[in-house]
Design an enzyme around this catalytic site. Structure first.
Site, PDB file in Angstrom:
ATOM      1  N   SER A 162      -0.660  -3.163 -13.340  1.00 22.83           N
ATOM      2  CA  SER A 162      -0.136  -1.692 -12.486  1.00 22.83           C
ATOM      3  C   SER A 162       0.917  -1.119 -13.362  1.00 22.83           C
ATOM      4  CB  SER A 162       0.413  -2.588 -10.993  1.00 22.83           C
ATOM      5  OG  SER A 162       0.388  -1.492 -10.345  1.00 22.83           O
TER       6      SER A 162
ATOM      7  N   ASP B  38      -8.985  -1.214  -4.445  1.00 22.83           N
ATOM      8  CA  ASP B  38      -7.464  -1.013  -5.053  1.00 22.83           C
ATOM      9  C   ASP B  38      -7.204   0.307  -3.948  1.00 22.83           C
ATOM     10  OD1 ASP B  38      -5.116  -0.455  -5.879  1.00 22.83           O
ATOM     11  OD2 ASP B  38      -5.850  -0.645  -7.975  1.00 22.83           O
TER      12      ASP B  38
ATOM     13  N   HIS C   3      -5.957  -4.777  -5.150  1.00 23.99           N
ATOM     14  CA  HIS C   3      -5.403  -4.320  -6.332  1.00 23.99           C
ATOM     15  C   HIS C   3      -4.623  -5.381  -6.838  1.00 23.99           C
ATOM     16  CE1 HIS C   3      -2.213  -1.933  -8.449  1.00 23.99           C
ATOM     17  NE2 HIS C   3      -1.261  -2.738  -8.242  1.00 23.99           N
TER      18      HIS C   3
END
Length: 316
Positions: A104, A224, A280
């Site tokens: 991320s 996500d 995610h």
């Protein structure tokens, strides 16, 4: 005569080994996501799992001694990338080169390290998991309780492109409002520089460093909802002024005009764009084994590794 024969055999063996490609275990580093630290079970377990599966030494690198969670939210990404550069440069284990796995927001620290770091050890392979490479159209909010979240969310209520927010809230450095691209290019301090988006200050050194990578994997998570749009994990993004349609990476100016060398890497067959099911950063072990581990495993190399700044051979 026996002594001479033994010496001859030794010389033959040495000469043979000199011609053989040497298998080396290249270490890797993990840059964690925002709001976490390396000692957290998910990050510690993830790094150890990759090390076990690849048989390569792995290290998790966090920014902000004593409070890495707060630092991930409140230290601007330019400073985080500089701190990462200092850390990897000082790590003897990485002096002969290393691979990177970003998670991320950690991907933007990793890319800053790749593009901006002067004289650091060379990066061979780069694996991106849910990286907001083209930005995110929603300014991330901290969803846990505590002082750090209160501060971060309070700052986030201000104009995201103001100097105050840019200097004190890391996610503002990659917030890209398609309805205000002019403001983004002018006042966003990090991502426009990282992606060479400003035509008046494109830096060929940043492009050359990124283009020097050997292999890259960009993983997009199908469900996500943190990275908006999720296609930003592949450098896709909304067209200017539009929050409905998403341009695939191949239709963006960054790719077409090759601002950071991504197109050259794709044409050379060095890039994989991978789509996995899951939310995610939720990645099945079989997908890790298929897409991530191969780039972390032992590599064969007979050519000397070079210092990224001087281009001179590195020595053990």
């Amino acid at each position: 005569m026996e002594k001479g024969l033994t010496m001859s055999c030794v010389l033959v063996v040495v000469a043979f080994l000199a011609m053989v490609h040497v298998s080396v275990s290249v270490p890797f580093v993990v840059f964690p996501e925002i709001g976490t630290q390396c000692s957290d079970a998910p990050n510690a377990n993830f790094t150890q799992l990759l090390s076990n599966l690849s048989s390569s030494p792995g290290f998790c690198i966090e920014i902000g001694e004593g409070n890495p969670i707060g630092a991930s939210w409140l230290i601007p990404l330019t400073q985080q990338a500089e701190a990462a550069c200092d850390k990897v440069t000082q790590m003897e284990e990485l002096s002969q080169g290393y691979n990177i796995v970003g998670r991320s927001q950690g991907n933007l620290v990793a890319r800053g390290l790749i593009e901006f770091c002067e004289g650091g050890p060379s990066v061979h392979n780069y694996i991106s998991l849910a990286g907001p490479h083209a930005g995110t159209a929603n300014l991330l909010r901290c969803n846990t309780s505590g002082l750090i979240c209160d501060i971060a969310n309070g700052i986030g209520k201000e104009n995201p492109y103001s100097d105050f927010v840019q200097d004190n809230l890391a996610p503002s450095g990659y917030f890209k409002n398609p309805k205000n691209v002019t403001g983004y290019l002018k006042d966003c301090q990090y991502l426009p520089k990282l992606n060479n988006e400003r035509p008046y200050e494109r830096n060929t050194t940043y492009k050359d460093r990124f283009a020097s990578l050997q292999n890259l994997v960009f993983v997009l998570f199908e469900n996500d909802t943190v990275i908006v749009p999720k296609e930003s994990s592949w450098f896709g993004f909304y067209p200017d002024g539009d929050l409905t349609h998403v341009l695939p990476v191949q239709e963006t100016k960054l790719y077409i005009e090759d601002w950071i060398g991504l197109k050259a890497l794709v044409v050379a067959g060095k890039v994989q764009f991978v789509n996995v099911t899951g939310d995610h950063l939720i990645m099945a072990d079989e997908d890790l084994v298929k897409y991530v581990v191969p780039l972390l495993q032992d590599q064969q190399s007979a050519a000397p590794r070079l210092n990224r700044k001087t281009k001179e051979p590195l020595h053990p």
